[in-house]
Design a protein around this motif. Structure first.
Motif, PDB file in Angstrom:
ATOM      1  N   ASN A  54      54.877  29.185  53.554  1.00  0.00           N
ATOM      2  CA  ASN A  54      54.903  30.487  52.895  1.00  0.00           C
ATOM      3  C   ASN A  54      54.568  31.622  53.860  1.00  0.00           C
ATOM      4  O   ASN A  54      53.898  31.428  54.865  1.00  0.00           O
ATOM      5  CB  ASN A  54      53.883  30.515  51.750  1.00  0.00           C
ATOM      6  N   GLN A  55      55.026  32.815  53.502  1.00  0.00           N
ATOM      7  CA  GLN A  55      54.495  34.033  54.098  1.00  0.00           C
ATOM      8  C   GLN A  55      53.349  34.474  53.202  1.00  0.00           C
ATOM      9  O   GLN A  55      53.494  34.517  51.976  1.00  0.00           O
ATOM     10  CB  GLN A  55      55.561  35.124  54.193  1.00  0.00           C
ATOM     11  N   ILE A  56      52.192  34.808  53.819  1.00  0.00           N
ATOM     12  CA  ILE A  56      51.008  35.037  53.001  1.00  0.00           C
ATOM     13  C   ILE A  56      50.317  36.352  53.364  1.00  0.00           C
ATOM     14  O   ILE A  56      50.396  36.839  54.489  1.00  0.00           O
ATOM     15  CB  ILE A  56      49.997  33.871  53.129  1.00  0.00           C
ATOM     16  N   ASP A  57      49.628  36.907  52.367  1.00  0.00           N
ATOM     17  CA  ASP A  57      48.755  38.069  52.543  1.00  0.00           C
ATOM     18  C   ASP A  57      47.558  37.838  51.633  1.00  0.00           C
ATOM     19  O   ASP A  57      47.615  38.100  50.431  1.00  0.00           O
ATOM     20  CB  ASP A  57      49.500  39.358  52.183  1.00  0.00           C
ATOM     21  N   LEU A  58      46.484  37.316  52.217  1.00  0.00           N
ATOM     22  CA  LEU A  58      45.294  36.961  51.442  1.00  0.00           C
ATOM     23  C   LEU A  58      44.139  37.859  51.867  1.00  0.00           C
ATOM     24  O   LEU A  58      43.780  37.896  53.048  1.00  0.00           O
ATOM     25  CB  LEU A  58      44.907  35.496  51.676  1.00  0.00           C
ATOM     26  N   THR A  59      43.542  38.573  50.919  1.00  0.00           N
ATOM     27  CA  THR A  59      42.462  39.509  51.221  1.00  0.00           C
ATOM     28  C   THR A  59      41.325  39.322  50.228  1.00  0.00           C
ATOM     29  O   THR A  59      41.551  39.240  49.018  1.00  0.00           O
ATOM     30  CB  THR A  59      42.972  40.969  51.140  1.00  0.00           C
ATOM     31  N   ASN A  60      40.116  39.263  50.771  1.00  0.00           N
ATOM     32  CA  ASN A  60      38.912  39.102  49.945  1.00  0.00           C
ATOM     33  C   ASN A  60      39.011  37.838  49.079  1.00  0.00           C
ATOM     34  O   ASN A  60      38.950  37.889  47.846  1.00  0.00           O
ATOM     35  CB  ASN A  60      38.668  40.326  49.062  1.00  0.00           C
ATOM     36  N   VAL A  61      39.176  36.725  49.766  1.00  0.00           N
ATOM     37  CA  VAL A  61      39.309  35.434  49.090  1.00  0.00           C
ATOM     38  C   VAL A  61      38.104  34.562  49.429  1.00  0.00           C
ATOM     39  O   VAL A  61      37.733  34.426  50.599  1.00  0.00           O
ATOM     40  CB  VAL A  61      40.619  34.732  49.495  1.00  0.00           C
ATOM     41  N   SER A  62      37.512  33.959  48.403  1.00  0.00           N
ATOM     42  CA  SER A  62      36.353  33.092  48.554  1.00  0.00           C
ATOM     43  C   SER A  62      36.730  31.658  48.209  1.00  0.00           C
ATOM     44  O   SER A  62      37.291  31.398  47.135  1.00  0.00           O
ATOM     45  CB  SER A  62      35.220  33.571  47.631  1.00  0.00           C
ATOM     46  N   LEU A  63      36.419  30.744  49.125  1.00  0.00           N
ATOM     47  CA  LEU A  63      36.778  29.333  48.958  1.00  0.00           C
ATOM     48  C   LEU A  63      35.526  28.469  49.011  1.00  0.00           C
ATOM     49  O   LEU A  63      34.693  28.630  49.903  1.00  0.00           O
ATOM     50  CB  LEU A  63      37.735  28.898  50.075  1.00  0.00           C
ATOM     51  N   GLU A  64      35.409  27.559  48.073  1.00  0.00           N
ATOM     52  CA  GLU A  64      34.308  26.594  48.110  1.00  0.00           C
ATOM     53  C   GLU A  64      34.732  25.323  48.837  1.00  0.00           C
ATOM     54  O   GLU A  64      33.960  24.732  49.588  1.00  0.00           O
ATOM     55  CB  GLU A  64      33.863  26.238  46.693  1.00  0.00           C
TER      56      GLU A  64
END
Length: 217
Positions: free
Chosen positions: A50-60
């Protein structure tokens, strides 16, 4: 999600999945903003192509990304992040408790990262840049592991620091990659740098600890 087009996830909390909380594959342009994931059955985020744009993402539970392009900004993760077969991905402002690792990356850029864990960074056959990274091993382990490199382009590390490790940087190659470059990198460890057949160049910075170099015959 296996589709083309655009997928947007905004102001969402995803949890309690039987597998990944988000799984995407294909030509879709995926945008995430102000999204958190926890208690997923596998890694939180799994993406392929994919082409992605991820901002302010929280992952456990971390992420597993391959063949993706784009940008990840302001990412907080308490699980490992794996990035492989990357040719055009920027990760900026990463806060990670764990390891970021990957293999066969042609253009991988990390701009500003605070990593607690050992190893903090572990790359194989990877080129690109790492800037503004701090790695804290919490008293033992290896801060940065880089093996094999690439013959076409180097990995360049700048304005970064490694501390609290028994070994700061571990390098190995049985081929002929381009030398890895360190610009203004400070390392504090019992063994600052250990290299087995992988050429390296330091420009500025400070090494506190021994340097162990072995050359391939």
């Amino acid at each position: 999600i296996n589709s083309a087009g655009q997928i947007t996830i905004i102001n969402s909390a995803l949890s309690d999945s039987g597998a990944e909380c988000v799984s995407t594959q294909g030509a879709a342009f995926v945008t995430m903003f102000e999204t958190s994931m926890e208690s997923c059955g596998d890694v939180d985020l799994w993406m392929r192509g994919n082409q992605i744009d991820l901002t302010n993402v929280s992952l456990e539970g971390g992420a597993d990304l391959a063949f993706v392009t784009g940008i990840m900004s302001n990412i907080v993760s308490t699980g490992d992040i794996e990035v492989s077969n990357i040719d055009g991905l920027l990760i900026e402002n990463l806060v990670l408790a764990g390891t970021i690792s990957g293999i066969d990356n042609r253009e991988m850029v990390i701009d500003t990262a605070h990593i607690v864990g050992a190893p903090g960074i572990e790359f194989d056959a990877t080129a690109g840049t790492i800037g503004g990274a701090t790695i804290d091993c919490n008293g033992s382990g290896v801060g940065m592991v880089v093996h094999h490199g690439r013959a076409s382009a180097p990995l360049i590390v700048s304005d970064s620091s490694i501390s609290g490790c028994s070994k700061g940087i571990d390098l190995h190659s049985d081929g002929e990659p381009m030398d890895i470059e360190f610009h203004s990198v400070n390392v504090q460890a019992t063994t600052a740098v250990a290299s087995d057949g992988y050429g390296f160049i330091f420009y500025g910075g400070q090494l506190s600890g021994s340097v162990d170099v072995r050359s391939e015959e």
